[in-house]
Design a protein around this motif. Sequence first.
Motif, mmCIF file in Angstrom:
data_model
loop_
_atom_site.group_PDB
_atom_site.id
_atom_site.type_symbol
_atom_site.label_atom_id
_atom_site.label_comp_id
_atom_site.label_asym_id
_atom_site.label_seq_id
_atom_site.Cartn_x
_atom_site.Cartn_y
_atom_site.Cartn_z
ATOM 1 N N TYR A 2 0.854 -1.106 -0.064
ATOM 2 C CA TYR A 2 0.049 0.056 -0.046
ATOM 3 C C TYR A 2 0.789 1.306 -0.007
ATOM 4 C CZ TYR A 2 1.396 0.079 4.912
ATOM 5 O OH TYR A 2 1.982 -0.179 6.030
ATOM 6 N N SER A 3 0.351 2.257 -0.444
ATOM 7 C CA SER A 3 1.100 3.523 -0.443
ATOM 8 C C SER A 3 0.305 4.562 0.800
ATOM 9 C CB SER A 3 0.936 4.181 -1.714
ATOM 10 O OG SER A 3 -0.337 4.522 -2.045
ATOM 11 N N ALA A 5 -0.835 7.289 -0.370
ATOM 12 C CA ALA A 5 -1.862 7.690 -0.853
ATOM 13 C C ALA A 5 -3.124 6.869 -0.590
ATOM 14 C CB ALA A 5 -1.840 7.659 -2.339
ATOM 15 N N SER A 6 -2.808 5.274 -0.583
ATOM 16 C CA SER A 6 -4.068 4.650 -0.328
ATOM 17 C C SER A 6 -4.246 4.488 1.305
ATOM 18 C CB SER A 6 -3.457 3.086 -0.384
ATOM 19 O OG SER A 6 -3.057 2.683 -1.543
ATOM 20 N N MET A 8 -4.398 7.301 2.699
ATOM 21 C CA MET A 8 -5.209 8.648 2.656
ATOM 22 C C MET A 8 -6.705 8.363 2.157
ATOM 23 S SD MET A 8 -3.888 11.617 3.612
ATOM 24 C CE MET A 8 -5.255 12.354 3.149
ATOM 25 N N TYR A 10 -8.073 5.524 2.658
ATOM 26 C CA TYR A 10 -8.682 4.787 3.729
ATOM 27 C C TYR A 10 -9.109 5.732 4.924
ATOM 28 C CZ TYR A 10 -8.881 1.252 7.446
ATOM 29 O OH TYR A 10 -9.158 0.361 8.340
ATOM 30 N N ARG A 12 -9.663 9.075 4.440
ATOM 31 C CA ARG A 12 -10.678 9.893 3.945
ATOM 32 C C ARG A 12 -12.135 9.031 3.987
ATOM 33 N NH1 ARG A 12 -7.379 12.251 0.017
ATOM 34 N NH2 ARG A 12 -6.526 14.218 0.564
ATOM 35 N N ASN A 202 -6.628 19.254 -0.405
ATOM 36 C CA ASN A 202 -6.449 17.785 -0.171
ATOM 37 C C ASN A 202 -5.033 17.358 -0.324
ATOM 38 O OD1 ASN A 202 -9.066 17.137 0.154
ATOM 39 N ND2 ASN A 202 -9.155 16.266 -2.065
ATOM 40 N N PHE A 203 -4.104 18.029 -1.018
ATOM 41 C CA PHE A 203 -2.680 17.721 -1.248
ATOM 42 C C PHE A 203 -2.082 18.305 -0.132
ATOM 43 C CE2 PHE A 203 1.499 19.265 -2.599
ATOM 44 C CZ PHE A 203 2.124 18.036 -2.813
ATOM 45 N N SER A 206 -2.841 15.657 2.466
ATOM 46 C CA SER A 206 -2.143 14.535 2.174
ATOM 47 C C SER A 206 -0.553 14.561 2.997
ATOM 48 C CB SER A 206 -2.097 14.206 0.901
ATOM 49 O OG SER A 206 -3.654 13.993 0.425
ATOM 50 N N TRP B 9 -6.383 -4.289 3.507
ATOM 51 C CA TRP B 9 -6.409 -3.128 3.011
ATOM 52 C C TRP B 9 -7.299 -2.787 1.928
ATOM 53 C CZ3 TRP B 9 -4.554 0.060 6.882
ATOM 54 C CH2 TRP B 9 -3.577 -0.357 7.615
ATOM 55 N N GLU B 10 -7.840 -1.471 1.832
ATOM 56 C CA GLU B 10 -8.729 -1.136 0.874
ATOM 57 C C GLU B 10 -7.761 -0.557 -0.338
ATOM 58 O OE1 GLU B 10 -12.053 0.788 1.853
ATOM 59 O OE2 GLU B 10 -12.389 -0.603 3.463
ATOM 60 N N PHE B 11 -7.165 -1.290 -1.270
ATOM 61 C CA PHE B 11 -6.427 -0.713 -2.204
ATOM 62 C C PHE B 11 -7.002 -0.085 -3.448
ATOM 63 C CE2 PHE B 11 -3.162 -2.173 0.117
ATOM 64 C CZ PHE B 11 -2.803 -3.328 0.219
ATOM 65 N N THR B 12 -6.567 0.887 -3.854
ATOM 66 C CA THR B 12 -7.028 1.578 -5.137
ATOM 67 C C THR B 12 -5.975 1.578 -6.115
ATOM 68 O OG1 THR B 12 -6.203 3.692 -4.249
ATOM 69 C CG2 THR B 12 -8.545 3.337 -3.822
ATOM 70 N N ASP B 17 -4.764 6.467 -6.633
ATOM 71 C CA ASP B 17 -3.768 6.868 -5.501
ATOM 72 C C ASP B 17 -3.416 8.251 -5.522
ATOM 73 O OD1 ASP B 17 -4.104 4.535 -4.024
ATOM 74 O OD2 ASP B 17 -2.177 3.958 -4.356
ATOM 75 N N LEU B 18 -2.417 8.589 -6.638
ATOM 76 C CA LEU B 18 -2.221 9.734 -6.866
ATOM 77 C C LEU B 18 -2.963 10.942 -6.701
ATOM 78 C CD1 LEU B 18 1.047 10.970 -6.696
ATOM 79 C CD2 LEU B 18 0.547 8.568 -6.345
ATOM 80 N N GLN B 20 -5.731 11.139 -5.446
ATOM 81 C CA GLN B 20 -6.357 11.313 -4.275
ATOM 82 C C GLN B 20 -5.265 12.201 -3.614
ATOM 83 O OE1 GLN B 20 -8.819 10.288 -1.702
ATOM 84 N NE2 GLN B 20 -9.906 8.690 -2.710
ATOM 85 N N LEU B 21 -4.079 11.797 -3.449
ATOM 86 C CA LEU B 21 -3.071 12.408 -2.764
ATOM 87 C C LEU B 21 -2.887 13.781 -3.150
ATOM 88 C CD1 LEU B 21 -0.013 11.055 -1.388
ATOM 89 C CD2 LEU B 21 0.348 13.242 -2.678
ATOM 90 N N HIS B 47 6.221 4.948 -8.744
ATOM 91 C CA HIS B 47 5.216 4.641 -7.925
ATOM 92 C C HIS B 47 5.499 3.163 -7.075
ATOM 93 C CE1 HIS B 47 1.339 2.955 -6.794
ATOM 94 N NE2 HIS B 47 1.169 4.259 -6.141
ATOM 95 N N MET B 48 6.275 2.270 -8.150
ATOM 96 C CA MET B 48 6.306 1.021 -7.518
ATOM 97 C C MET B 48 7.793 1.037 -6.674
ATOM 98 S SD MET B 48 4.096 -1.221 -8.349
ATOM 99 C CE MET B 48 4.889 -2.537 -7.798
ATOM 100 N N ILE B 51 6.402 2.254 -3.353
ATOM 101 C CA ILE B 51 5.626 1.154 -2.601
ATOM 102 C C ILE B 51 6.557 0.164 -1.900
ATOM 103 C CG2 ILE B 51 4.133 -0.884 -2.956
ATOM 104 C CD1 ILE B 51 2.535 0.789 -4.587
ATOM 105 N N LEU B 54 7.664 1.609 1.187
ATOM 106 C CA LEU B 54 6.558 1.342 2.313
ATOM 107 C C LEU B 54 6.293 0.064 2.818
ATOM 108 C CD1 LEU B 54 4.143 4.016 1.165
ATOM 109 C CD2 LEU B 54 5.212 3.888 3.190
ATOM 110 N N ASN B 55 6.509 -0.881 1.780
ATOM 111 C CA ASN B 55 6.384 -2.377 2.414
ATOM 112 C C ASN B 55 7.546 -2.891 3.219
ATOM 113 O OD1 ASN B 55 4.441 -3.426 0.998
ATOM 114 N ND2 ASN B 55 5.394 -3.852 -0.917
ATOM 115 N N SER B 78 -5.747 -4.669 10.750
ATOM 116 C CA SER B 78 -5.606 -3.428 10.390
ATOM 117 C C SER B 78 -6.088 -2.282 11.351
ATOM 118 C CB SER B 78 -6.410 -3.294 9.022
ATOM 119 O OG SER B 78 -7.607 -3.634 9.359
#
Lengths: 352, 123
Positions: A2-3, A5-6, A8, A10, A12, A202-203, A206, B9-12, B17-18, B20-21, B47-48, B51, B54-55, B78
């Motif tokens: 997950y990131s 952003a994910s 975030m 979650y 939100r 929002n940015f 975040s 987790w609820e992944f998008t 993701d971005l 949203q961010l 992006h990878m 991640i 973060l992993n 969670s």
Amino acid sequence: MYSVASLMSYIRHGHAMCQDMASSIFSNDILSGFASKKKMFADDSLTTTYAFTPEKKFNKDTIPLLILFPLINKSTVLDLLPDRSLVKAFLKEQMPVAVIDWGEPTKAHKTLGLDDYIVNKLNSIIDKTCKYYKTKTVNLLGISQGGNFALCYASLFPAKINRMALLGTPVDFYVQDFSLAALVKQINIELLVNTLGNVPGNFINSLLVSLKPYEWISKQGEIVRMENETDYAGCYNSLKIKQWIFDTPDIPGKFFQEYTQKFIQENQLAKGQLKINNQLISLNTLKTPTLNILAQNDYLIPHASSKILADLLPDTTPYQEHIFKTTHVGLYLSKRQIPQTASYITQWMASD
Amino acid sequence: MDEAQQFDWEFTSATDDLAQLLGVEVPKNPLKTQKATKLWAQYQTAHMAYIAQLNTVNIKAWEQYKGEHSTVQPRAMSHNQEFLGLQQSVYDDLLKTPLYQATFAKMINTFLEWLNFVKDKEA
């Protein structure tokens, strides 16, 4: 995997659930203020300044306190809950207060920059505040980024400022462990602003949440727990605070670009290289008496970033530092802390 | 690692993701020219990499948690306050590393480069 952003997304999602919960539990308007205020001045369609005057008779010679809040959150937090109102705490100390609501910029405001805010807007607001309270000067209380505005303004127009207090204000953005500054430092701000115009609230959210994402999820669980245990008062307070946090307005693109590049990426304020309105901001010639208040548990602004001010100001400038045992936001939002913050500042403003 | 990946987790998607961010809307039907595709690939790579950084939080926190508990139920993790605390603690250290900071910025910058190129240019 997950990131942030994910996370975030979650958070939100959880925030939206909390809002639904709020509307099902509470009927009153969640963002109304509690202290009695009067609209003092609106300089354009964007920015409004409110005057809060003590109900009891107060010394008419008292110099009013103008609170400069950062652009990245709304100043409604200063009067958010009946028992968590910094404004009310100052009124209790017989201190007249003026608070700026920077407003919610639209595309029409994307070309407003540092000069517009720190010189044009503040000049008008301070002149109107002096006229309203029939004084020649004001005292400034700069909160976080608002402290940057205070330092710059006092440097440019020292005759208009009597004294200045700063709360959790960053000065040196190059100090160690300044995570927020480090995250922003390598982002292509010009590209960001060219692509987005104004920078979405929002940015900003975040970025702030990405400093403590797991703590945020944890807090969400706390609200659900309070609701389950029918602790509605605690639940209401938490929801109002969360609503304020996520109610971040957009920031004019030009302002964001100039602030980020000059203050954060190039550290111009601490280096003595910052120019506002084509004038150099020289902290080493600033004479305004300054109170620098820090929060012991401030994960947003490292102490070293604020404390450098002691070295940058001239030795002859009255300067005092004080650390409260709270968090960055706790300085003006913690129920226990608010009376202490107001009392300490009021006493220092009145001292010889 | 396998257990850590089981968390509910609820992944998008990476795009959402971005978006949203950054708080922006992504073009629904963006250009797919050679340059747009190249920029998108650069963003995906960044992006990878992000991640992957973060992993390490999940893995380190999970290893630490397992070491302290004899029985664990991964799918309930969670909302486990203790585990969230561990994750935050590991993340605090990661956040201070130049590699993480650079990876974070690169992810945003590459996304912006793609978005700037394709914005208002829907196919």
